[in-house]
Design a protein around this motif. Structure first.
Motif, PDB file in Angstrom:
ATOM      1  N   ILE A  26      38.459  24.903  45.355  1.00  0.00           N
ATOM      2  CA  ILE A  26      40.106  24.811  44.079  1.00  0.00           C
ATOM      3  C   ILE A  26      40.748  23.913  44.842  1.00  0.00           C
ATOM      4  N   SER A  27      41.548  23.251  44.506  1.00  0.00           N
ATOM      5  CA  SER A  27      42.478  21.710  44.368  1.00  0.00           C
ATOM      6  C   SER A  27      43.292  22.672  44.698  1.00  0.00           C
ATOM      7  N   ARG A  28      44.084  21.695  46.505  1.00  0.00           N
ATOM      8  CA  ARG A  28      45.363  21.654  46.312  1.00  0.00           C
ATOM      9  C   ARG A  28      46.236  20.866  46.212  1.00  0.00           C
ATOM     10  N   VAL A  29      47.233  21.043  45.592  1.00  0.00           N
ATOM     11  CA  VAL A  29      48.644  19.709  45.558  1.00  0.00           C
ATOM     12  C   VAL A  29      49.223  19.875  46.629  1.00  0.00           C
ATOM     13  N   ARG A  30      49.987  18.644  47.369  1.00  0.00           N
ATOM     14  CA  ARG A  30      51.339  18.766  48.053  1.00  0.00           C
ATOM     15  C   ARG A  30      52.810  18.425  47.304  1.00  0.00           C
ATOM     16  N   THR A  39      48.379  25.523  45.729  1.00  0.00           N
ATOM     17  CA  THR A  39      46.927  25.692  44.702  1.00  0.00           C
ATOM     18  C   THR A  39      47.285  26.817  43.668  1.00  0.00           C
ATOM     19  N   PRO A  40      47.095  25.066  41.916  1.00  0.00           N
ATOM     20  CA  PRO A  40      47.868  25.594  40.916  1.00  0.00           C
ATOM     21  C   PRO A  40      46.265  26.019  39.922  1.00  0.00           C
ATOM     22  N   LEU A  41      46.693  27.510  40.508  1.00  0.00           N
ATOM     23  CA  LEU A  41      45.359  28.012  39.232  1.00  0.00           C
ATOM     24  C   LEU A  41      46.191  29.494  37.888  1.00  0.00           C
ATOM     25  N   ASP A  42      45.603  30.001  36.977  1.00  0.00           N
ATOM     26  CA  ASP A  42      45.335  30.371  36.168  1.00  0.00           C
ATOM     27  C   ASP A  42      45.615  31.856  36.768  1.00  0.00           C
ATOM     28  N   GLN A  43      46.063  32.521  35.893  1.00  0.00           N
ATOM     29  CA  GLN A  43      45.917  34.475  36.102  1.00  0.00           C
ATOM     30  C   GLN A  43      43.856  34.725  36.173  1.00  0.00           C
ATOM     31  N   GLU A  44      43.523  34.306  35.150  1.00  0.00           N
ATOM     32  CA  GLU A  44      41.950  34.046  35.044  1.00  0.00           C
ATOM     33  C   GLU A  44      41.501  33.618  36.535  1.00  0.00           C
ATOM     34  N   GLU A  45      42.233  32.852  37.018  1.00  0.00           N
ATOM     35  CA  GLU A  45      41.580  31.991  38.355  1.00  0.00           C
ATOM     36  C   GLU A  45      41.486  32.301  39.760  1.00  0.00           C
ATOM     37  N   VAL A  46      42.782  33.386  39.618  1.00  0.00           N
ATOM     38  CA  VAL A  46      43.309  33.700  40.409  1.00  0.00           C
ATOM     39  C   VAL A  46      42.560  34.515  40.888  1.00  0.00           C
ATOM     40  N   ILE A  47      42.179  36.317  40.053  1.00  0.00           N
ATOM     41  CA  ILE A  47      42.039  37.304  39.436  1.00  0.00           C
ATOM     42  C   ILE A  47      39.947  36.833  40.339  1.00  0.00           C
ATOM     43  N   ARG A  48      39.606  35.628  39.684  1.00  0.00           N
ATOM     44  CA  ARG A  48      38.674  35.583  40.436  1.00  0.00           C
ATOM     45  C   ARG A  48      38.381  35.439  41.720  1.00  0.00           C
ATOM     46  N   SER A  49      39.182  34.112  42.055  1.00  0.00           N
ATOM     47  CA  SER A  49      39.299  33.126  43.572  1.00  0.00           C
ATOM     48  C   SER A  49      39.371  34.578  44.091  1.00  0.00           C
ATOM     49  N   ILE A  50      40.653  35.206  43.816  1.00  0.00           N
ATOM     50  CA  ILE A  50      41.102  36.856  45.082  1.00  0.00           C
ATOM     51  C   ILE A  50      39.024  37.431  45.020  1.00  0.00           C
ATOM     52  N   ASP A  51      38.770  37.482  44.424  1.00  0.00           N
ATOM     53  CA  ASP A  51      37.124  38.633  43.707  1.00  0.00           C
ATOM     54  C   ASP A  51      36.509  38.099  44.746  1.00  0.00           C
ATOM     55  N   PHE A  61      43.751  35.116  52.707  1.00  0.00           N
ATOM     56  CA  PHE A  61      45.174  35.613  52.938  1.00  0.00           C
ATOM     57  C   PHE A  61      45.684  34.718  51.670  1.00  0.00           C
ATOM     58  N   VAL A  62      46.231  35.638  50.860  1.00  0.00           N
ATOM     59  CA  VAL A  62      47.139  34.549  49.567  1.00  0.00           C
ATOM     60  C   VAL A  62      48.626  34.902  49.497  1.00  0.00           C
ATOM     61  N   ALA A  86      47.429  30.230  54.155  1.00  0.00           N
ATOM     62  CA  ALA A  86      46.385  30.166  52.939  1.00  0.00           C
ATOM     63  C   ALA A  86      45.301  30.134  52.463  1.00  0.00           C
ATOM     64  N   ASP A  87      44.291  30.757  52.139  1.00  0.00           N
ATOM     65  CA  ASP A  87      43.529  30.472  51.588  1.00  0.00           C
ATOM     66  C   ASP A  87      43.667  29.810  50.244  1.00  0.00           C
ATOM     67  N   LEU A  88      45.170  30.580  49.099  1.00  0.00           N
ATOM     68  CA  LEU A  88      45.715  30.381  48.061  1.00  0.00           C
ATOM     69  C   LEU A  88      47.318  30.397  47.898  1.00  0.00           C
ATOM     70  N   THR A  89      47.447  29.299  47.633  1.00  0.00           N
ATOM     71  CA  THR A  89      48.844  29.894  47.923  1.00  0.00           C
ATOM     72  C   THR A  89      49.219  29.092  46.482  1.00  0.00           C
ATOM     73  N   LEU A  90      50.114  30.058  45.774  1.00  0.00           N
ATOM     74  CA  LEU A  90      49.993  30.199  44.500  1.00  0.00           C
ATOM     75  C   LEU A  90      51.243  30.001  43.912  1.00  0.00           C
ATOM     76  N   ILE A  91      51.724  29.653  42.624  1.00  0.00           N
ATOM     77  CA  ILE A  91      52.869  29.122  42.823  1.00  0.00           C
ATOM     78  C   ILE A  91      53.472  30.466  41.558  1.00  0.00           C
ATOM     79  N   ASP A  92      54.608  30.857  42.460  1.00  0.00           N
ATOM     80  CA  ASP A  92      55.279  32.082  41.508  1.00  0.00           C
ATOM     81  C   ASP A  92      56.957  31.512  41.366  1.00  0.00           C
ATOM     82  N   GLY A  93      56.838  30.497  40.990  1.00  0.00           N
ATOM     83  CA  GLY A  93      58.118  30.124  40.847  1.00  0.00           C
ATOM     84  C   GLY A  93      58.128  28.751  39.624  1.00  0.00           C
ATOM     85  N   TYR A  94      59.414  28.585  38.459  1.00  0.00           N
ATOM     86  CA  TYR A  94      59.344  27.676  37.801  1.00  0.00           C
ATOM     87  C   TYR A  94      59.277  26.724  38.072  1.00  0.00           C
TER      88      TYR A  94
END
Length: 185
Positions: A26-30, A39-51, A61-62, A86-94
């Protein structure tokens, strides 16, 4: 934020966890303007990554970033260390999506789409379908919102231990008591 509880602490910042993100493709973007990483992911990638994190049977940690969390991270080194670990830091804001999209496109050439703005509500309903989850801590929000989230997870995941730590009135003393509750969990 929903997260399994960290067990180690960062000695450089009192109260901050020592979390090392899993080795991952998973690529991280500064996002330079806000000095944060996502860590920019779409919904399916988030679910797969958390699983995959759950299947790996390790502490994970998400986190998610929106303008409020970006502000908190700039003001508080403990929060910054926690989110950056965090293992994943999701983008939760436009706005975070727009700023990170510009950076990623410029440096990777990868295609971006709006579905990479994934809030907690976009993936959390799938957590009940993920096998192996044993403990879940829900950290942040007002006391009332945190209690509702805990109640939701208790109903959705009856065999999982759930801990709620609200973010209301957060200060050093509150961080220590929350840290103690998480450590005991």
């Amino acid at each position: 934020m929903a997260l399994p509880v960290p067990e180690q602490r960062n000695p450089e910042i009192p109260g901050a966890p020592t979390l090392k993100p899993a080795e991952s493709q998973i690529s991280r973007v500064r996002v330079r303007m806000l000095d944060l990483t996502v860590t920019p992911l779409d919904q399916e990638e988030v679910i797969r990554s958390i699983d995959e994190l759950i299947e790996g049977r390790r502490l994970a940690f998400v986190a998610n970033h929106n303008l409020h969390s970006a502000h908190l991270a700039q003001q508080d080194p403990v929060i910054r260390a926690f989110i950056e670990g965090a293992d994943l830091t999701l983008i939760d804001g436009y706005p975070i999506y727009l700023l990170s999209r510009t950076r990623r496109r410029r440096h990777t050439g990868l295609r971006w789409h709006r579905s990479m703005r994934v809030g907690t509500l976009d993936w959390v309903s799938e957590i009940g379908n993920m096998n192996g989850l044993q403990r879940l801590a829900v950290v942040g929000a007002s006391a009332e919102s945190n209690a509702r989230a805990v109640a939701y997870f208790q109903q959705l995941l009856p065999s999982v231990r759930i801990l709620g730590i609200s973010g209301q009135d957060w200060d050093d003393e509150r961080a220590q008591s929350g840290d103690g509750a998480a450590g005991a969990f």
